[in-house]
Scaffold this active site. Structure first.
Site: not given
Ligand code: 5GP
Ligand code: ZN
Length: 134
Positions: A98, A100
């Site tokens: 992922h 951010h």
């Protein structure tokens, strides 16, 4: 597999989704560094960036380009950081790749990383060792 982001992707647990397409999802981080902190997540599970397929990384970067202006506009940020934590030592808690997006404000009080220096010739040795490893 007990992966919290896979559960968010399959809607087994709720999240505040801001964008979704066939390959990528983006939702608000439950514990934001600043308001609007968003996670961009390839839907296909992989443990970290290096383990991810190139196609999935490209798609995530396209989504980052597409949605970040809307995030920044919405929370009226002055800037933003793109972050990827890889491995526990780097602060990775969720083992599903992922990115951010962290909106930043001139007065948000966050400090940038403390920087160090190299001993003489050390940077040349490290750069050479990395080149040999590639
Ligand atoms: P990491 O430290 O692994 O790079 O980041 C994982 C992020 O996921 C953390 O910032 C954390 O706040 C967020 N997070 C963990 N569990 C949940 C959840 O159930 N929902 C949402 N929206 N974010 C989560
Ligand atoms: Zn997963």
């Amino acid at each position: 597999m007990d992966c919290i982001f896979c559960k968010i992707i399959s809607k087994k647990i709720p999240s505040d989704i801001v964008y979704e397409d066939d390959n990528t999802i983006a939702f608000l981080d439950i514990s934001p560094v600043n308001k609007g902190h968003t996670l961009i997540v390839p839907k296909k599970h992989s443990e970290n960036l290096i383990a991810s397929e190139e196609k999935d990384i490209h798609e995530s970067l396209n989504v980052i380009k597409k949605i970040t202006p809307a995030i920044i506009k919405t929370v009226k940020a002055d800037g933003w950081n793109l972050g990827v934590n890889n491995g526990p030592a780097a602060g990775q808690i969720v083992k599903h790749t992922h990115f951010h997006i962290i909106p930043r404000f001139s007065n948000d009080g966050l400090k940038h990383w403390h920087k160090k220096s190299y001993a003489e010739a050390e940077s040349k040795q490290i750069a050479e060792a990395i080149r040999k490893e590639i």
